[in-house]
Enzyme design. Structure first.
Site, PDB file in Angstrom:
ATOM      1  N   SER A  45      12.647  82.364  49.525  1.00  0.00           N
ATOM      2  CA  SER A  45      13.282  83.314  48.513  1.00  0.00           C
ATOM      3  C   SER A  45      14.620  84.073  49.301  1.00  0.00           C
ATOM      4  O   SER A  45      14.485  84.452  50.508  1.00  0.00           O
ATOM      5  CB  SER A  45      12.324  84.412  47.896  1.00  0.00           C
ATOM      6  OG  SER A  45      11.247  83.612  47.386  1.00  0.00           O
TER       7      SER A  45
HETATM    8  N1  SAH Z   1       7.023  83.069  49.806  1.00  0.00           N
HETATM    9  C1  SAH Z   1       7.540  81.907  50.204  1.00  0.00           C
HETATM   10  C2  SAH Z   1       8.507  81.148  49.180  1.00  0.00           C
HETATM   11  C3  SAH Z   1       7.612  80.438  48.564  1.00  0.00           C
HETATM   12  S1  SAH Z   1       8.307  79.067  47.453  1.00  0.00           S
HETATM   13  C4  SAH Z   1       8.536  82.181  51.158  1.00  0.00           C
HETATM   14  O1  SAH Z   1       8.422  83.487  52.093  1.00  0.00           O
HETATM   15  O2  SAH Z   1       8.876  81.349  52.004  1.00  0.00           O
HETATM   16  C5  SAH Z   1       6.752  78.837  46.526  1.00  0.00           C
HETATM   17  C6  SAH Z   1       5.882  78.264  47.157  1.00  0.00           C
HETATM   18  O3  SAH Z   1       4.666  78.290  46.272  1.00  0.00           O
HETATM   19  C7  SAH Z   1       5.943  76.564  47.502  1.00  0.00           C
HETATM   20  O4  SAH Z   1       6.060  76.491  48.757  1.00  0.00           O
HETATM   21  C8  SAH Z   1       5.243  75.864  46.808  1.00  0.00           C
HETATM   22  O5  SAH Z   1       4.756  74.783  47.143  1.00  0.00           O
HETATM   23  C9  SAH Z   1       4.038  77.025  46.420  1.00  0.00           C
HETATM   24  N2  SAH Z   1       3.155  76.721  45.244  1.00  0.00           N
HETATM   25  C10 SAH Z   1       3.526  76.249  44.161  1.00  0.00           C
HETATM   26  N3  SAH Z   1       2.221  76.174  43.363  1.00  0.00           N
HETATM   27  C11 SAH Z   1       1.237  76.562  44.105  1.00  0.00           C
HETATM   28  C12 SAH Z   1      -0.116  76.923  43.899  1.00  0.00           C
HETATM   29  N4  SAH Z   1      -0.785  76.655  42.859  1.00  0.00           N
HETATM   30  N5  SAH Z   1      -0.909  77.493  45.023  1.00  0.00           N
HETATM   31  C13 SAH Z   1      -0.340  77.652  46.030  1.00  0.00           C
HETATM   32  N6  SAH Z   1       0.976  77.444  46.303  1.00  0.00           N
HETATM   33  C14 SAH Z   1       1.693  76.989  45.368  1.00  0.00           C
END
Ligand code: SAH
Length: 213
Positions: free
Chosen positions: A61
């Site tokens: 993000s």
């Molecule tokens: N917080 C992260 C950004 C994450 S982007 C950072 O600092 O880099 C969102 C993430 O959520 C992705 O990697 C995606 O694979 C994950 N995601 C989506 N659905 C999910 C679920 N049900 N459980 C766990 N992770 C999930």
């Protein structure tokens, strides 16, 4: 400019100037080496004002969004926090600078493993990563002082509300697949207060209490 200089100017120009006031959040983001969490070829633009691809079709993000979401948890230090969507592990590191313990769940095992390695190398021994569907939360470790979801959900997952402590906060983007509202839900006895913080765009939360894969 060194990475440290870039980080300082990110904190001033992108966070302080846009209204982030929580000193714990500003200090944490002034410390965490964001360039270590992006693919090596993107290290030079790690402190730029936007999200970046991290593989598996996912993104790290924008720094401002990380700051807004962290600030929305109103941490004082020492809390037990759950993050859904580890991605690069950057948000988990920012949380770990303030919280006591951070539990983070990532759906893509490749990303979970990579984030786990980076966090361990950097010495974040208070972050615990699990690969799996985080839309159901982490019952074994509940309740939490704060839960942060960094992927967009179609509605607020009931499991996550149940895993909040009294007075605990859930920060989550909720809405359509391509645009959401960032909500803060606070547990007050049997009730949940809901605040709409701002509009945002996140990758979808895919899982039992999220979108279909
Ligand atoms: N917080 C992260 C950004 C994450 S982007 C950072 O600092 O880099 C969102 C993430 O959520 C992705 O990697 C995606 O694979 C994950 N995601 C989506 N659905 C999910 C679920 N049900 N459980 C766990 N992770 C999930």
């Amino acid at each position: 400019m060194t990475f440290k200089d870039e980080r300082r100017s990110m904190v001033q120009a992108q966070l302080e100037r846009r209204g982030i006031k929580d000193g714990l959040v500003l200090d944490a983001m002034g410390k965490v080496p964001r360039h270590e969490f992006v693919p090596p070829e993107s290290a030079g633009i790690a402190y730029a004002d936007g999200p970046l691809p991290i593989g598996c079709g996912q993104t790290i993000s924008q720094p401002y969004m990380v700051a807004i979401m962290t600030e929305a948890l109103c941490m004082k230090g020492g809390e037990k926090i759950l993050e859904i969507g580890t991605g690069s592990g950057y948000q988990a590191a920012v949380l770990a600078e303030i919280a006591g313990q951070v539990y983070s769940i990532e759906r893509h095992a490749t990303l979970a493993n990579r984030a786990d390695c980076i966090l361990k190398e950097l010495g974040y021994s208070n972050v615990h990563i699990t690969a799996g569907d985080g839309s159901l939360g982490l019952e074994d470790e509940a309740p939490f002082d704060g839960i942060i979801v960094t992927a967009g959900a179609p509605s607020v997952p009931e499991s996550l509300k149940w895993q909040l402590k009294e007075g605990g906060r859930l920060v989550i983007p909720v809405g359509g697949r391509f645009m959401q509202a960032l909500l803060r839900i606070t547990k007050r006895g049997e009730f949940y207060d809901q605040e709409d913080l701002l509009g945002c765009v996140f990758v979808p939360l895919v899982g039992a209490e999220g979108w279909d894969g």
